[in-house]
Design a protein around this motif. Structure first.
Motif, mmCIF file in Angstrom:
data_model
loop_
_atom_site.group_PDB
_atom_site.id
_atom_site.type_symbol
_atom_site.label_atom_id
_atom_site.label_comp_id
_atom_site.label_asym_id
_atom_site.label_seq_id
_atom_site.Cartn_x
_atom_site.Cartn_y
_atom_site.Cartn_z
ATOM 1 N N CYS A 1 9.759 50.331 -46.717
ATOM 2 C CA CYS A 1 9.086 49.766 -45.460
ATOM 3 C C CYS A 1 10.030 48.905 -44.805
ATOM 4 O O CYS A 1 9.939 48.486 -43.600
ATOM 5 N N ASN B 1 13.824 49.020 -45.012
ATOM 6 C CA ASN B 1 14.957 49.746 -44.810
ATOM 7 C C ASN B 1 15.780 49.555 -45.893
ATOM 8 O O ASN B 1 16.864 49.962 -45.851
ATOM 9 N N THR C 1 15.499 50.270 -49.296
ATOM 10 C CA THR C 1 15.620 51.533 -50.087
ATOM 11 C C THR C 1 16.131 52.677 -49.229
ATOM 12 O O THR C 1 17.067 53.477 -49.757
ATOM 13 N N LEU D 1 2.272 43.655 -46.092
ATOM 14 C CA LEU D 1 3.327 43.591 -46.994
ATOM 15 C C LEU D 1 3.506 42.182 -47.677
ATOM 16 O O LEU D 1 4.414 42.043 -48.308
ATOM 17 N N ASP E 1 -0.789 44.850 -52.008
ATOM 18 C CA ASP E 1 -1.276 44.079 -53.489
ATOM 19 C C ASP E 1 -2.537 44.705 -53.930
ATOM 20 O O ASP E 1 -2.563 45.331 -55.023
ATOM 21 N N ILE F 1 10.273 48.218 -55.280
ATOM 22 C CA ILE F 1 9.350 47.899 -56.630
ATOM 23 C C ILE F 1 8.442 46.941 -55.773
ATOM 24 O O ILE F 1 8.619 45.954 -55.195
ATOM 25 N N GLY G 1 6.363 44.974 -59.916
ATOM 26 C CA GLY G 1 7.154 45.793 -61.247
ATOM 27 C C GLY G 1 6.847 47.290 -61.365
ATOM 28 O O GLY G 1 7.457 47.782 -62.266
ATOM 29 N N THR H 1 15.034 49.679 -55.089
ATOM 30 C CA THR H 1 15.378 48.392 -54.843
ATOM 31 C C THR H 1 14.366 47.177 -55.144
ATOM 32 O O THR H 1 12.965 47.568 -55.089
ATOM 33 N N SER H 2 14.444 46.005 -55.038
ATOM 34 C CA SER H 2 13.829 45.006 -55.262
ATOM 35 C C SER H 2 14.503 43.653 -55.151
ATOM 36 O O SER H 2 15.682 43.576 -54.636
ATOM 37 N N ALA H 3 13.549 42.619 -54.869
ATOM 38 C CA ALA H 3 14.299 41.319 -54.629
ATOM 39 C C ALA H 3 14.998 40.832 -55.842
ATOM 40 O O ALA H 3 15.875 40.410 -55.800
ATOM 41 N N SER H 4 14.373 40.980 -57.040
ATOM 42 C CA SER H 4 15.135 40.583 -58.094
ATOM 43 C C SER H 4 14.636 41.417 -59.583
ATOM 44 O O SER H 4 15.453 41.422 -60.500
HETATM 45 C C1 FMN Z 1 3.698 44.354 -52.100
HETATM 46 C C2 FMN Z 1 5.170 44.189 -52.883
HETATM 47 C C3 FMN Z 1 5.626 43.699 -53.873
HETATM 48 C C4 FMN Z 1 6.615 43.311 -54.522
HETATM 49 N N1 FMN Z 1 6.874 43.054 -55.897
HETATM 50 C C5 FMN Z 1 8.291 43.035 -56.090
HETATM 51 C C6 FMN Z 1 8.290 42.516 -57.539
HETATM 52 O O1 FMN Z 1 7.541 42.630 -58.403
HETATM 53 N N2 FMN Z 1 9.680 42.239 -57.833
HETATM 54 C C7 FMN Z 1 10.733 42.242 -56.937
HETATM 55 O O2 FMN Z 1 11.930 41.849 -57.340
HETATM 56 N N3 FMN Z 1 10.553 42.400 -55.591
HETATM 57 C C8 FMN Z 1 9.027 42.728 -55.184
HETATM 58 N N4 FMN Z 1 9.008 43.084 -53.913
HETATM 59 C C9 FMN Z 1 10.015 43.212 -52.768
HETATM 60 C C10 FMN Z 1 10.578 44.510 -52.758
HETATM 61 O O3 FMN Z 1 10.834 45.055 -53.760
HETATM 62 C C11 FMN Z 1 12.012 44.362 -52.221
HETATM 63 O O4 FMN Z 1 12.177 43.699 -50.815
HETATM 64 C C12 FMN Z 1 12.490 45.818 -51.646
HETATM 65 O O5 FMN Z 1 13.789 45.808 -51.689
HETATM 66 C C13 FMN Z 1 11.785 46.340 -50.198
HETATM 67 O O6 FMN Z 1 12.296 47.565 -50.088
HETATM 68 P P1 FMN Z 1 12.344 48.185 -48.713
HETATM 69 O O7 FMN Z 1 12.853 47.572 -47.649
HETATM 70 O O8 FMN Z 1 13.001 49.617 -48.961
HETATM 71 O O9 FMN Z 1 10.926 48.459 -48.477
HETATM 72 C C14 FMN Z 1 7.796 43.328 -53.496
HETATM 73 C C15 FMN Z 1 7.411 43.550 -52.031
HETATM 74 C C16 FMN Z 1 6.363 44.174 -51.831
HETATM 75 C C17 FMN Z 1 5.855 44.373 -50.257
#
Ligand code: FMN
Length: 329
Positions: free
Chosen positions: A59, A61, A63, A92, A101, A132, A135, A160-163
């Motif tokens: 969503c 960019n 990933t 989001l 969510d 992610i 989780g 990919t994820s924040a952490s």
């Molecule tokens: C609904 C939602 C839930 C998320 N949950 C997590 C999470 O559990 N742990 C985490 O590290 N990041 C979480 N994130 C952050 C995303 O995983 C992270 O920003 C990701 O790299 C976004 O990828 P994209 O830019 O390809 O969409 C969440 C984001 C959204 C929108």
């Protein structure tokens, strides 16, 4: 003594696969010396670019960036999983009971996908990328996996994820494609470099190749870059089962032509060939050009990066038949 030296020289030449451009092909047709490329049995089988799909949902960019690095490494086909109803910024804002969510809490949520993967059956390896979300993989990934038959394909998840780490997000997908071979997935942070992805792909112990095949012509191994069409796809499938050995005769002072022993699909058009072109003629003959001709042909590929004089030497231009082995390795 002299005779002994000559005998040793002939033996060495035969072992090295030297063959002369003569009109006979009794000189090493079954030698098979050049076909394995020194690979050894520990080498993993190569997956051609045309057999590799990189499907991803993204969503914001992040990933997508990783997916593009994977594409650059494997030369596979990139496919974006696009939601029928796009996610807005508000959708989001996690931990606000936003749309994302809600979907993640709902085991039955299957957001619809716009469009589809063309000819999914031709892919053997599927990289599957997602962010992610709480989780886990977003529910649209569940929709994607339930939309096709992945039996027998290898699926390699990445996220990919924040952490957060990848956690159980990849293994929880296994039941959606139970007959696929699942490889352990990997999580990447935002801004992951091409080098990091190259190292990861290296660590998978899988070999990804461009669409290539090799011709061993009288012992000389020549690389061919293949077109992506139904003829080359069919040819690659045949070659996966084993090399093709055939004899090619000189014709017209511009080509070597021989029967493949198989019939491939054709998509003939009027072509003017150049030295280096590898062409399908009448569906079952393969033509290797060291000169030019205009005819209705289907292009299979090119012996790229060889000078005309090199090609003329390899193909024993204007001379008799040559023994050709076609292989993927
Ligand atoms: C609904 C939602 C839930 C998320 N949950 C997590 C999470 O559990 N742990 C985490 O590290 N990041 C979480 N994130 C952050 C995303 O995983 C992270 O920003 C990701 O790299 C976004 O990828 P994209 O830019 O390809 O969409 C969440 C984001 C959204 C929108």
């Amino acid at each position: 003594m002299k005779k002994l030296l000559v005998l040793i020289l002939i033996t060495v030449m035969a072992l090295l696969g030297f063959t002369a451009c003569t009109d006979g092909n009794s000189n090493g047709g079954n030698g098979g010396g050049g076909s394995d490329g020194g690979g050894g049995t520990t080498n993993p089988p190569a997956t051609a670019a045309s057999d590799t799909l990189i499907a991803y949902f993204s969503c914001t960019n992040t990933t997508e960036g990783v997916a593009k690095h994977i594409q650059a490494e494997t030369k596979g086909t990139l496919y974006e999983i696009v939601p029928e109803v796009p996610y807005t910024e508000d959708d989001l804002k996690y931990y606000t009971d936003c749309r994302a969510d809600k979907e993640q809490k709902d085991n039955t949520a299957r957001p619809a996908i716009s469009g589809n993967v063309e000819n999914i059956e031709k892919y053997d390896v599927v990289f599957l990328g997602y962010p992610i979300w709480h989780g886990q993989a977003p529910k649209i990934i569940y929709t994607f996996l339930e939309s096709y038959d992945f039996s027998g394909k290898t699926i390699i998840p990445f996220c990919t994820s924040a952490s957060s780490g990848i956690g159980s997000s990849d293994t929880n997908l296994h039941t959606l494609a139970p007959f696929a071979e699942w490889i352990s997935g990997k999580r990447f942070p935002s801004g992951t470099s091409q080098n990091t992805i190259a190292e990861w792909i290296e660590s998978l112990n899988m070999k990804f190749t461009e669409n290539i095949m090799y011709l061993t012509i009288n012992g000389n191994k020549v690389k061919v870059t293949l077109e992506d069409n139904s003829s080359t796809n069919a040819l690659v499938e045949i070659l996966k089962k084993g090399d093709i050995v055939y004899t090619a005769d000189d014709y017209g002072g511009f080509e070597k032509v021989g029967a493949l022993g198989h019939t491939l699909p054709t998509s003939d058009t009027e072509l003017t060939t150049q030295a280096g072109d590898v062409i399908l003629y009448l569906g079952s003959n393969i033509v290797l050009f060291y000169g030019s001709n205009s005819w209705e042909y289907t292009r299979l590929g090119r012996m790229e990066g060889y000078s005309v004089s090199e090609l003329r030497t390899y193909l024993c231009a204007d001379d008799g038949p040559v023994q050709v082995t076609i292989s993927l390795e």
